[in-house]
Design an enzyme around this catalytic site. Structure first.
Site, PDB file in Angstrom:
ATOM      1  N   ASP A 388       0.826  -1.214   0.000  1.00 25.07           N
ATOM      2  CA  ASP A 388       0.000   0.000   0.000  1.00 25.07           C
ATOM      3  C   ASP A 388       0.860   1.264   0.000  1.00 25.07           C
ATOM      4  OD1 ASP A 388      -2.414   1.317  -0.023  1.00 25.07           O
ATOM      5  OD2 ASP A 388      -2.939   0.864   2.058  1.00 25.07           O
ATOM      6  N   GLU A 391       2.706   7.417  -1.753  1.00 23.04           N
ATOM      7  CA  GLU A 391       2.466   8.776  -2.284  1.00 23.04           C
ATOM      8  C   GLU A 391       2.815   9.889  -1.311  1.00 23.04           C
ATOM      9  OE1 GLU A 391       0.102   6.690  -1.357  1.00 23.04           O
ATOM     10  OE2 GLU A 391      -0.868   5.809  -3.124  1.00 23.04           O
ATOM     11  N   ASP A 455      -8.715   3.497  -3.708  1.00 26.59           N
ATOM     12  CA  ASP A 455      -9.846   3.569  -2.784  1.00 26.59           C
ATOM     13  C   ASP A 455     -11.052   4.284  -3.374  1.00 26.59           C
ATOM     14  OD1 ASP A 455      -7.847   2.537  -1.187  1.00 26.59           O
ATOM     15  OD2 ASP A 455      -7.563   4.373  -0.040  1.00 26.59           O
TER      16      ASP A 455
END
Lengths: 663, 663
Positions: A388, A391, A455
């Protein structure tokens, strides 16, 4: 690539397509100076540029393969452009320059696609947008209530261009592609009729150009440039990866689902590391080791699952929470990204703080690969994980390699992918153990086996719902990411936005026609419907997993093709119908390989769906066997359980596809 | 003004304050090229600039009072700057130039005020904002529900910098003022520590500089530059102007209000021209003549009112609806602004369309002055009117004078004011008949007797409610607009936002301490509370009109001072306390003349108010007589009916102010 001199400048073309046209009156290169303010809060960046100079480089002096550019004749050259194979190598000759613009010739009716993984607009003509890896936002549409509330709650609403995975690369309908080799903040501007403009907050290393006689050949070329992924592992064809984060109870729930007919290839428990309750929902405990309290006897459980042909998957990200045990180890070794004062830079993830392992430090990267992913995950028995984030690198930190964090920010996803891929390779399990990422940048293709779409909100919204996943698959697929998938049912449930049975079913229907079916409980599992929370939803899902398994011979062929040629599994209609310009703007249907056309129902309360069938072949409707001529807009019945899908009349998989009617 | 040469450039100072510092490495003038897209929808402008060049003019050659500026030595000069008195006259030497930037030296702790009529921020340091006359927006704050809904309904939400009246002029705490003489779109950028940057989408005619030893002297100087207004008419001291738009029923309601003790100077019926129902609310019929159906026997009624010392006021704006009789007359005479095809340009005002009378055509302007305002309004018996709008000139129209509509847009409010002022002057009634405007630009000061603050929302919101009126009065007041007032109770009621009795009372309290008390029924009178709709509100309002009348000797003195010196009636605290820097950022209190300090309660449900009292004098609390030393933050009781107000202990009006306790 061909460089011609013209009366007051030069022209550059590739395979007969003119790309640049420079004259003193209309230069195509510009340099200048500016400064910026880039502030990060929870993966969202407030970016503000302040421009001091933008100088058209009006005067060109050509010397062999090098063009020396200056503001005017007699002025010192500020930029050198050298033709090297299919690239323009760029060299700044003026240390004050930190802004760069390039104008590329455009046709008025030209379409452009790419820009990394784009969620809202597939054809990017008419838009100007930045390329900077970030949270994509909640709602992503200033006209919706959810976006407004997310913005009001912390500027978290986002906009259409926000993406975890930007990439300064585009494909033009004029059968060429352009890639900007830079990791700096950049902007693609496709608003003008006569030119495209590329802006970079640095002088890029090079501009790479690719041309091919067909879109297929162009995509193959890009895939060769950016890297290819291994084929899907054989175990995936057993069915869906079921995402549960219910501690030991996950195993019982999996058994119930299997008993209801769900075909399963993997159990994905992101909470294998334990949880942390927050206002956003239950978050995970970011200290990357199996949590024996939440999952007693997990190694034994994993072995038992494996015996049944089911793999176990976990979760990891590049951060270490400062209340975990790994934090101290990494800090003592000096493995964290530092702040301006030389201390570990702590990042706010919302009610907890983390250090970022500094992947520009080879020792730190190797430590993460071996000690965390190698020993604690692969050796423990995991066959895959969500890798995950990636960023969140702020620009005010110091990195071991000395690189400016402004330039490292966009590189981070690719570095993170490399750390994961090297761990998998170290155990000889490339192509068999997998991980999936939402963040990306140039080069992530080489390391990351699967993208997942991040998401989405748990709804049918235009800019943050189910339909955005298609755009994401198509845009990233063109740039060499062959495998794309999404959280079945979406992820983000905020401000009272809750999953409906219909949404779960429509998302399952789409996922059956993607390379990976994977469910997710979402950020607030208890408030939201789960696959096993409604018998009708579960029955429908079980059938969709059967469809996925039924299609596995076809998917395996596509996967081998992807490894060989770099063609994505999900493809825009135009890829195989390039003479039919009506396909160029379509982003709510896709080809699943060459032979299947899938038109997911992406709005609520629909029992019909309209779509355009590309010309050049007849199309057979999967559920009725009815044949439709290509080149027309049609409408078909699309009740729950019958997602509009069509196969080519000439497909060698015709029997397999016809067999779907019996699944 | 003093120009000095320096080793690689020059320095310019005024009264010892260095304003410009140019060197080859850090030039202060820049020119360039760009294009733009400016689209208008109902007074809201979507403005997008696209920059092709920004060239620092690094090389300066000084020849007497003229500076010739070029990109580099040996390059042709692109801009000539000539010192003329207190101005820098600018002349473009390059016909391709249509962008201009100037960097002015700044101090880190400097404050700046002005920018025309600004509603959200009085001290503009830290902000960058455009100057373009427009609708100010509904909500003006992207974090509020109303702004969101207005945006969703048509991008009508606006932002903090949107204003009906921009002006490229600022006052610095360094005791100088700078005015940019241009009507082009411009941007003031006060974000940087070391410089302010002015951007203009044209080369401006000149940069004017003003310096003075005190803020008072600086404001006097600006007022002399931009023009002064006549003193208030004597009739205004009779009380409030009551806004009613209820047809003939307005007279009966006025009588009821007077019977309740309300002191009245005027009856303002904007519906004197008849009404037009729309979704926004009841709009007026834009055909500028008395409507005998809605107001039978109006001339007689006006005469009767005048006998009682009450004036009648109406409404007009610069547009003519295409279903009215004047439209045909103006069109036949060729008086309208034209579209690209040479036809009358019709503007959408929301369910109806209008032509814009072309005030660049002297015949059209004279026709409007004489035939509409002169004959149909003044000669009919009106003593005043709202001269509404002025912000809606699109940039794609053709004007009689040949001026580019991009340059005419910001001029329009001033031209509109001139049309009104000349009509009043033609009847010899300057200073006796009045009009009030919301739109403005440089020079409106000379023509427009009163500003009014435009259309606030009917609430206490930070960026669109009661408090914004103070900021508007202070910012515009510094630039020479001595008279400012607002709609008591606000105007815009949308999305269920409704007036409360508390809001009406707080607004009345503030209005009693402004040069004009005027009520408005708002855009949806029937849905919203009116002054005569609640006995408590009416009684409170009656007392506030008595306070206003009680203060009239003081107000008359201020008005004469304004005519003589140009000082505004409402003043920022620092104007008379310039050595007390703690006053520099205050925008929710004001001085009413030198001697009264008013701190309106601008939030709901408050019975206390905190404020800062400037140093240098003692302050007497109006309602208790209690004395407070200046230079401290205090909190006072502020129940309804007791708006925090203080007078200087040394005021010659002490007896008058002390008398307020008995009103």
């Amino acid at each position: 690539m061909k460089l011609d001199t013209t009366p007051s400048g030069f022209a550059l073309s590739i395979s007969g397509r003119q790309i640049l046209a420079h004259s003193a009156a209309a230069p195509c290169f510009f340099v200048g100076q500016g400064n910026d303010s880039i502030e990060m809060h929870r993966g969202r960046f407030a970016i503000e540029g302040r421009l001091a100079e933008r100088c058209p480089l009006a005067h060109a002096k050509i010397d062999g393969d090098t063009i020396m550019l200056s503001a005017a004749k007699g002025q010192p050259p500020r930029l050198a452009v050298t033709l090297e194979g299919k690239a323009l190598e760029l060299r700044s000759l003026d240390s004050s320059v930190n802004r760069f613009w390039l104008r590329v010739m455009a046709d008025r009716d030209e379409h452009v696609w790419g820009g990394g993984e784009q969620f809202s607009y597939f054809d990017l003509r008419g838009r100007r947008f930045p390329l900077w890896s970030s949270e994509p936002g909640v709602g992503r549409d200033k006209t919706t209530e959810i976006t407004f509330k997310a913005d009001a709650a912390g500027q978290a609403g986002g906009d259409y261009y926000h993406t975890n995975y930007p990439q300064p690369t585009y494909i033009s309908s004029a059968r060429y592609a352009l890639h900007v080799e830079t990791s700096a903040y950049s902007v693609l501007d496709f608003r003008e009729g006569e030119f495209h403009e590329i802006e970079v907050w640095s002088v890029p290393e090079s501009i790479e150009l690719f041309a091919a006689p067909s879109f297929v050949a162009l995509v193959e070329t890009l895939s060769a440039r950016f890297g290819r992924q291994p084929p899907l592992p054989e175990w995936i064809y057993n069915g869906a990866i079921i995402g549960l984060k219910d501690g030991a109870n996950s195993f019982a729930r999996l058994a119930t689902m299997r008993a209801a007919g769900v075909k399963v290839s993997g159990l994905w428990c992101e909470d294998w590391v334990g949880i942390r309750p927050t206002a956003f929902g239950a978050r995970l405990f970011w200290d990357w080791k199996a949590n024996e309290t939440r999952y007693p006897g997990l190694r034994q459980r994993i072995a038992e699952l494996n015996d049944q042909g089911i793999r176990f998957l976990g979760y990891v990200n590049p951060y270490l929470c400062n209340d975990g045990v790994l934090f101290e180890e990494a800090e003592n070794a000096g493995y964290f990204v530092k702040d301006a004062s030389g201390q570990t830079a702590l990042i706010d993830f919302g009610e907890f703080h983390c250090g970022t392992v500094d992947f520009t430090n080879p020792d730190a990267a190797a430590w993460f690969s071996e000690e965390i992913i190698g020993k604690r995950m692969l050796d423990y028995g995991l066959s895959g994980w969500m890798a995950d984030f990636g960023e969140y690198l702020p620009v005010d930190v110091r990195l071991a390699s000395g690189i400016d964090a402004r330039l490292a920010h966009n590189l981070w996803p690719t570095l993170w992918a490399e750390v994961n891929a090297k761990a998998v390779a170290s155990r000889g399990r490339t192509g068999e153990a997998v991980f999936f990422m939402r963040s990306g940048f140039t080069g992530v293709q080489k390391w990351c086996p699967w993208l997942w779409a991040g998401d989405q909100s748990v709804d049918f919204s235009r800019h943050d719902g189910l339909v955005t996943v298609i755009c994401a698959a198509l845009s990233s697929g063109l740039l060499g990411n062959a495998y794309h998938h999404s959280d079945i049912g979406g992820y983000t449930s905020l401000f009272g936005n809750l999953r409906t049975p219909e949404l779960m079913m429509r998302w399952s229907e789409m996922a059956a026609f993607t390379p990976v079916m994977r469910s997710h409980e979402g950020n607030r599992p208890r408030d939201n419907l789960q696959l096993d929370g409604d018998p009708a939803v579960l029955e429908h899902f079980a059938r969709m997993t059967a469809i996925y398994v039924h299609l596995s011979p076809y998917l395996r062929t596509l996967s081998l093709e992807a490894a060989r040629r770099g063609l994505p599994i999900q493809r825009p209609l135009f890829l195989h119908h390039e003479d039919d310009r009506r396909t160029y703007g379509i982003q709510d249907c896709y080809l699943y390989g060459r032979d299947l056309l899938v038109a997911p129902v992406w709005q609520a309360a629909q029992d019909q769906r309209s779509l355009y069938l590309p010309s050049g072949t007849d199309w057979i409707h999967v559920w009725t066997g009815k044949s439709f001529a290509g080149g027309q807009e049609i409408s078909v019945a699309a009740p729950l359980g019958r997602p509009p899908a069509f196969y080519r009349a000439d497909s060698e998989f015709e029997a397999l596809f016809a067999g779907l009617r019996q699944v």
